[in-house]
Write an enzyme that holds these catalytic residues in place. Structure first.
Site, mmCIF file in Angstrom:
data_model
loop_
_atom_site.group_PDB
_atom_site.id
_atom_site.type_symbol
_atom_site.label_atom_id
_atom_site.label_comp_id
_atom_site.label_asym_id
_atom_site.label_seq_id
_atom_site.Cartn_x
_atom_site.Cartn_y
_atom_site.Cartn_z
ATOM 1 N N SER A 93 -5.944 1.182 3.945
ATOM 2 C CA SER A 93 -4.947 0.151 3.613
ATOM 3 C C SER A 93 -3.654 0.851 3.201
ATOM 4 O O SER A 93 -3.669 1.688 2.307
ATOM 5 C CB SER A 93 -5.409 -0.695 2.424
ATOM 6 O OG SER A 93 -6.588 -1.389 2.734
ATOM 7 N N ARG A 124 -7.102 -0.909 -8.123
ATOM 8 C CA ARG A 124 -6.499 0.302 -7.534
ATOM 9 C C ARG A 124 -5.715 1.099 -8.584
ATOM 10 O O ARG A 124 -4.712 1.734 -8.272
ATOM 11 C CB ARG A 124 -5.569 -0.040 -6.354
ATOM 12 C CG ARG A 124 -6.249 -0.655 -5.136
ATOM 13 C CD ARG A 124 -7.165 0.325 -4.440
ATOM 14 N NE ARG A 124 -7.687 -0.188 -3.188
ATOM 15 C CZ ARG A 124 -8.800 -0.922 -3.073
ATOM 16 N NH1 ARG A 124 -9.491 -1.270 -4.146
ATOM 17 N NH2 ARG A 124 -9.216 -1.305 -1.877
ATOM 18 N N GLU A 146 -0.166 1.924 -1.030
ATOM 19 C CA GLU A 146 -1.381 2.365 -1.716
ATOM 20 C C GLU A 146 -1.539 3.890 -1.687
ATOM 21 O O GLU A 146 -1.943 4.470 -2.693
ATOM 22 C CB GLU A 146 -2.608 1.691 -1.083
ATOM 23 C CG GLU A 146 -3.808 1.799 -1.975
ATOM 24 C CD GLU A 146 -5.113 1.641 -1.235
ATOM 25 O OE1 GLU A 146 -5.454 2.530 -0.438
ATOM 26 O OE2 GLU A 146 -5.788 0.640 -1.483
HETATM 27 N N1 EPU Z 1 -6.060 -10.288 7.456
HETATM 28 C C1 EPU Z 1 -5.078 -10.534 8.377
HETATM 29 N N2 EPU Z 1 -4.932 -9.627 9.391
HETATM 30 C C2 EPU Z 1 -5.713 -8.539 9.518
HETATM 31 C C3 EPU Z 1 -6.729 -8.320 8.594
HETATM 32 C C4 EPU Z 1 -6.886 -9.204 7.550
HETATM 33 O O1 EPU Z 1 -4.340 -11.494 8.291
HETATM 34 O O2 EPU Z 1 -5.487 -7.761 10.451
HETATM 35 C C5 EPU Z 1 -6.202 -11.244 6.341
HETATM 36 C C6 EPU Z 1 -7.294 -12.236 6.571
HETATM 37 O O3 EPU Z 1 -6.908 -13.441 5.998
HETATM 38 C C7 EPU Z 1 -8.454 -11.662 5.788
HETATM 39 C C8 EPU Z 1 -7.745 -11.033 4.619
HETATM 40 O O4 EPU Z 1 -6.518 -10.524 5.161
HETATM 41 O O5 EPU Z 1 -9.347 -12.640 5.375
HETATM 42 C C9 EPU Z 1 -8.516 -9.921 3.958
HETATM 43 O O6 EPU Z 1 -8.842 -8.906 4.898
HETATM 44 P P1 EPU Z 1 -9.981 -7.836 4.604
HETATM 45 O O7 EPU Z 1 -11.245 -8.507 4.229
HETATM 46 O O8 EPU Z 1 -10.039 -6.888 5.738
HETATM 47 O O9 EPU Z 1 -9.508 -7.084 3.299
HETATM 48 P P2 EPU Z 1 -8.082 -6.508 2.835
HETATM 49 O O10 EPU Z 1 -7.608 -7.306 1.695
HETATM 50 O O11 EPU Z 1 -7.154 -6.315 3.958
HETATM 51 C C10 EPU Z 1 -9.159 -4.958 1.031
HETATM 52 C C11 EPU Z 1 -9.002 -3.532 0.582
HETATM 53 C C12 EPU Z 1 -9.762 -2.616 1.520
HETATM 54 C C13 EPU Z 1 -11.211 -3.008 1.513
HETATM 55 C C14 EPU Z 1 -11.334 -4.477 1.949
HETATM 56 C C15 EPU Z 1 -12.729 -4.988 1.849
HETATM 57 C C16 EPU Z 1 -6.862 -3.354 -0.524
HETATM 58 C C17 EPU Z 1 -5.452 -2.924 -0.418
HETATM 59 N N3 EPU Z 1 -7.596 -3.178 0.564
HETATM 60 O O12 EPU Z 1 -8.537 -5.061 2.291
HETATM 61 O O13 EPU Z 1 -9.641 -1.295 1.032
HETATM 62 O O14 EPU Z 1 -11.984 -2.197 2.369
HETATM 63 O O15 EPU Z 1 -10.520 -5.297 1.081
HETATM 64 O O16 EPU Z 1 -13.062 -5.177 0.512
HETATM 65 O O17 EPU Z 1 -7.293 -3.834 -1.583
HETATM 66 C C18 EPU Z 1 -8.323 0.684 1.198
HETATM 67 O O18 EPU Z 1 -8.037 0.517 0.017
HETATM 68 O O19 EPU Z 1 -7.862 1.654 1.853
HETATM 69 C C19 EPU Z 1 -9.175 -0.268 1.857
HETATM 70 C C20 EPU Z 1 -9.474 -0.174 3.151
#
Ligand code: EPU
Length: 347
Positions: free
Chosen positions: A244, A169, A341
């Site tokens: 995010s 990022r 972010e």
């Molecule tokens: N999780 C929770 N609660 C939730 C959702 C997720 O506890 O409501 C935990 C779970 O353990 C899950 C983990 O968080 O396994 C990861 O969740 P997710 O796969 O949805 O990914 P994220 O880390 O929350 C990141 C990026 C997203 C991107 C997704 C998929 C960042 C800040 N965010 O989200 O990017 O789409 O991975 O690769 O790196 C964005 O930047 O706006 C964005 C949406």
């Protein structure tokens, strides 16, 4: 080339963002060419106006007081071939192209390299700024160079991938050289008839061992994103967000060990150099902010705890209040400072 853009006054910014909060821009210009962009920047200089470059508005929070300067929307469009060696092709894409339109264009032509980034809102010009990434892919993997207007010299420059300083990022555009360059075109190197990238656990599980086509990967990513309300849909109130709201924090292996000793198993992402990346969504939920949490006119998406949503009629002050509350709860429980972010405009 024409330079016949208008400079409008007091333009509402909230409708130009996905979060839908914030006041007006004192001045606003929509530019469709490099020449118009240069002229708009000159006009700002002559009138001592500060400048904000607006893309798709999907990753910004605009202050209720608005932006007391010139907002420039870069609507430079067009996708054209800028080189090819048979197995790989370079596409030069205007900063004002819709990002997902470009992904669809590439996928339809069998060009691999951006398929996991399907369904991300915003415009192409914004993608190098925060090195957009999702589902195991980042734009820095395919960007060869970024064409920019250098506000320091007034000249057009082309920055190589290395010169962009990409990280998680992160790029020079949102760190060391913030505000210096305005992105006009992005050059992507894609693989002709290439295989999709399958690195993200959820995607690997869907295809259980077989190699899907890039079309199938695009469809799978779109359906995962929709299930998390991460595709902008006017009928889905959970998608009135800036995606995010926090970056996933990196902690040392030692700190991660302490956290697991205190709180049990915690999900994590692999990260370089001994660091551990922790999902901010998990920290937020476990600091007491469940999906669907509501406070006045703002809340947390019922589908994903990392998305702060405008429940209707919210102002930026409501967003900031919830952001601060979440940050202090996560910090007092886990000793981790979450970093937002989105970009804050006019604060
Ligand atoms: N999780 C929770 N609660 C939730 C959702 C997720 O506890 O409501 C935990 C779970 O353990 C899950 C983990 O968080 O396994 C990861 O969740 P997710 O796969 O949805 O990914 P994220 O880390 O929350 C990141 C990026 C997203 C991107 C997704 C998929 C960042 C800040 N965010 O989200 O990017 O789409 O991975 O690769 O790196 C964005 O930047 O706006 C964005 C949406």
């Amino acid at each position: 080339m024409t330079t016949s853009f208008e400079i409008e006054e007091n333009v509402k910014l909230a409708p130009l963002t996905t979060l839908g909060v914030g006041g007006t821009a004192r001045r606003f210009a929509n530019v469709t060419s490099e020449e118009e962009l240069a002229a708009a920047l000159r006009a700002a200089g002559e009138n001592s106006l500060s400048v904000f470059i607006l893309g798709g508005g999907s990753n910004i929070v605009v202050a209720d007081a608005g932006f007391d300067g010139l907002v420039i929307k870069v609507s430079i469009c067009g996708i054209h071939e800028a080189g090819s060696d048979g197995s790989r092709i370079v596409l030069s894409v205007g900063a004002g192209e819709e990002w997902d339109g470009f992904v669809a264009y590439a996928v339809e032509r069998g060009l691999a390299g951006v398929e996991c980034l399907s369904g991300i809102p915003g415009l192409v010009g914004g993608t190098p700024v925060q090195n957009v990434g999702a589902y195991g892919q980042e734009v820095s993997e395919t960007i060869v160079s970024v064409s920019c207007l250098d506000r320091t010299s007034g000249a057009m420059v082309e920055l190589s991938n290395e010169e962009c300083g990409f990280g998680y990022r992160k790029s020079i555009f949102n760190s060391d050289e913030r505000d210096r360059y305005v992105v006009t075109r992005v050059n992507f190197r894609l693989t002709v008839n290439g295989d999709p990238k399958l690195a993200y656990r959820e995607l690997i599980e869907i295809f259980s061992g077989r190699t899907p086509s890039i079309v199938e990967v695009r469809e799978a990513v779109l359906s995962i994103r929709r299930s998390k309300s991460m595709v902008i849909d006017p009928d889905d109130p959970n998608s009135r967000s800036a995606g995010s709201f926090f970056k996933n924090p990196l902690v040392t292996a030692e700190k991660f060990g302490e956290l697991e000793a205190a709180f049990g198993e915690i999900p994590k992402y692999p990260a370089a150099n001994g660091w551990v990346k922790v999902p901010a969504a998990w920290l937020i939920e476990n600091a007491g902010f469940s999906k669907g949490f509501a406070m006045n006119r703002v809340g947390i998406s019922t589908k994903h705890s990392l998305a702060i949503i405008n429940k209707g009629g919210a102002g930026s002050a409501d967003i900031v209040e919830l952001k601060d509350l979440i940050r202090s709860a996560v910090n007092s429980k886990f000793g981790i400072q979450l970093e937002p972010e989105p970009i804050f405009v006019g604060f």
